[in-house]
Design an enzyme around this catalytic site. Structure first.
Site, mmCIF file in Angstrom:
data_model
loop_
_atom_site.group_PDB
_atom_site.id
_atom_site.type_symbol
_atom_site.label_atom_id
_atom_site.label_comp_id
_atom_site.label_asym_id
_atom_site.label_seq_id
_atom_site.Cartn_x
_atom_site.Cartn_y
_atom_site.Cartn_z
ATOM 1 N N GLU A 1 0.802 -1.216 0.000
ATOM 2 C CA GLU A 1 0.000 0.000 0.000
ATOM 3 C C GLU A 1 0.838 1.270 0.000
ATOM 4 O O GLU A 1 0.506 2.236 -0.690
ATOM 5 C CB GLU A 1 -0.927 0.001 1.225
ATOM 6 N N SER A 2 1.918 1.291 0.777
ATOM 7 C CA SER A 2 2.624 2.557 0.955
ATOM 8 C C SER A 2 4.137 2.469 0.920
ATOM 9 O O SER A 2 4.809 3.506 0.921
ATOM 10 C CB SER A 2 2.222 3.177 2.296
#
Length: 351
Positions: free
Chosen positions: A252-253
Site C-alpha cells: 500500500e505505501s
C-alpha cells in the site's frame, strides 16, 4: 441558463461511457455516482472511481429502468438519469440554480478549490460559485462565479503529465518513496504489474498527488524500522500474521506514513477516512491517534476484521480489503482485485 456551443473546445470530461476501474479520479464517473444517488441507488462514496459498488449500483439502476444491465454508461442510461444525466459540460452557461450532469462534473473538479465534498451534488449553489471564483482567479479570468466559454477553455487545457525516468538501481518502491505515492498506484498508473522489473531509462507516469516534498503530517517522521515494529506489535495484539500485515502495508505505501492517494486514502495502511472512522467507532470502540501508530493499529485491526469476515481465508480477506467484503460476497473478485491479492501474497515473508 443560456445554452451555447463551445467552439474549438473538446472537453474530455464530457465523453460518454463509464470506464473500468481507473488509476485516477474521473469527473464523469463522479457525475454518474451523483446521478445514481439522486435516484436512490448507492454507488459508494463520490470518488470518481468506477469501483465495484459504482458498477453494481449502475447495473441495478439499469435493471430498474429495463435497460441492459451491463454496468456501462450509454446514451439510453444517461437519458434515464433525466436531469442528472444531461447536458455535457460545456453545452450551456452555468450559474447558481443550475442542476445537472455538467454541474456535477464541474463541482468534482472544483474540490481542489475549496468546495466541500458534501457540496458535490450536481446542484450549483453559492458554495459552487465561491469555489469557481477561486479557480477563475488562479486562471486569471474574471472571477464572476459563472462557468462560460473562457472557463471551459481553461478546464479543457491539459498540462503534460508528470513523469519519472528510471535510473539504475531504482524500483517501484524507491520511486514511490521519492514522490510520496503508493507503489501500487504507481504501477497501476503505468499499466505494469508491481512484480515486473523496471529498467533504466524507462519512463513512468506519476499518479495524482506525486510530490518531491513531504506534506505536513501528524507526529514526527517515522523510519521504516519504526513502522515495521508498529506493524509487528499490533499484529501480535490482534492475532494477525505479521508477515501478512507487513506485505499489505508495503504494497500500500512502502512503509511511508505521509502517502495520500488521489481518493484520500492516507498513511502506512492507506485507509480511507471513512474506513478509519468505521474501525474506530464500530470495531475498536476508541479513537486511534491520527499518526503512523494509529494508522497502523487501525489498519491491522481492519485486516483482522476482514479475516474474520471470511473465516480466516487470506485470499478473500485481502480481496475484501481492496474491494470491500460485501462486494466480494455478492460479485466475486474483479481482475484488478486478483492482481492486488497476488502481489501482496508475493511479498509475504520478503519485507
Amino acid at each position: 441558463m443560456r445554452r451555447f456551443a463551445v467552439v474549438g473546445v473538446a472537453l474530455s470530461i464530457g465523453v460518454c461511457g463509464l470506464t473500468e476501474v481507473g488509476t485516477a479520479a474521473n469527473p464523469r464517473i463522479a457525475a454518474v455516482q451523483i446521478g445514481l444517488r439522486a435516484h436512490g441507488f448507492d454507488p459508494g462514496p463520490v470518488d470518481g472511481l468506477s469501483g465495484p459498488l459504482t458498477r453494481s449500483a449502475l447495473a441495478s439502476f439499469q435493471r430498474a429502468k429495463r435497460l441492459p444491465d451491463d454496468g456501462r454508461l450509454d446514451r439510453k442510461t444517461r437519458r434515464a438519469l433525466g436531469q442528472r444525466g444531461r447536458p455535457l459540460l460545456g453545452q450551456r452557461e452555468l450559474a447558481v440554480g443550475a442542476v445537472g450532469w455538467d454541474v456535477a462534473v464541474l463541482e468534482f473538479r472544483l474540490r481542489r478549490r475549496g468546495l466541500p465534498r458534501s457540496a458535490v451534488d450536481g446542484r450549483f449553489t453559492r458554495s459552487t460559485a465561491t469555489a469557481l471564483r477561486r479557480y477563475q482567479r488562479r486562471q486569471r479570468l474574471a472571477p464572476d462565479g459563472i462557468a462560460g466559454p473562457l472557463t471551459y477553455r481553461a478546464l479543457a487545457a491539459r498540462s503534460a503529465a508528470r513523469a519519472h525516468v528510471v535510473r539504475a538501481g531504482e524500483s517501484f518502491f524507491s520511486i514511490a518513496a521519492r514522490y510520496h505515492v503508493s507503489p501500487w498506484q504507481l504501477a497501476r498508473r503505468n499499466g505494469i504489474p508491481l512484480t515486473n522489473v523496471i529498467v533504466p531509462d524507462q519512463r513512468l507516469v506519476l499518479p495524482a498527488g506525486a510530490r518531491l516534498s513531504a506534506p505536513v503530517v501528524t507526529g514526527p517522521p517515522a523510519s521504516r524500522d519504526a513502522v515495521r515494529a508498529a506493524i509487528d506489535r499490533w499484529a501480535l495484539v490482534y492475532g494477525v500474521d505479521p508477515r501478512l500485515a507487513r506485505a499489505l502495508a508495503w504494497m500500500e505505501s512502502g512503509f511511508q506514513q505521509d502517502v495520500v492517494s488521489s481518493v484520500g486514502a492516507v498513511g502506512v495502511m492507506q485507509l480511507l477516512p471513512e474506513t478509519w472512522e468505521f474501525v474506530d467507532t464500530v470495531v475498536l470502540g476508541v479513537r486511534t491517534p491520527r499518526n503512523y501508530v494509529g494508522n497502523v493499529r487501525a489498519g491491522v485491526r481492519y485486516l483482522r476484521w476482514q479475516l474474520d469476515q471470511f473465516g480466516g481465508n487470506v485470499r478473500l480477506a485481502l480481496a475484501g480489503w481492496y474491494q470491500g467484503a460485501r462486494a466480494v460476497r455478492e460479485i466475486g473478485l474483479y481482475d484488478d482485485t486478483k492482481l492486488f491479492v497476488r502481489v501482496v501474497l508475493s511479498l509475504y515473508g520478503t519485507v
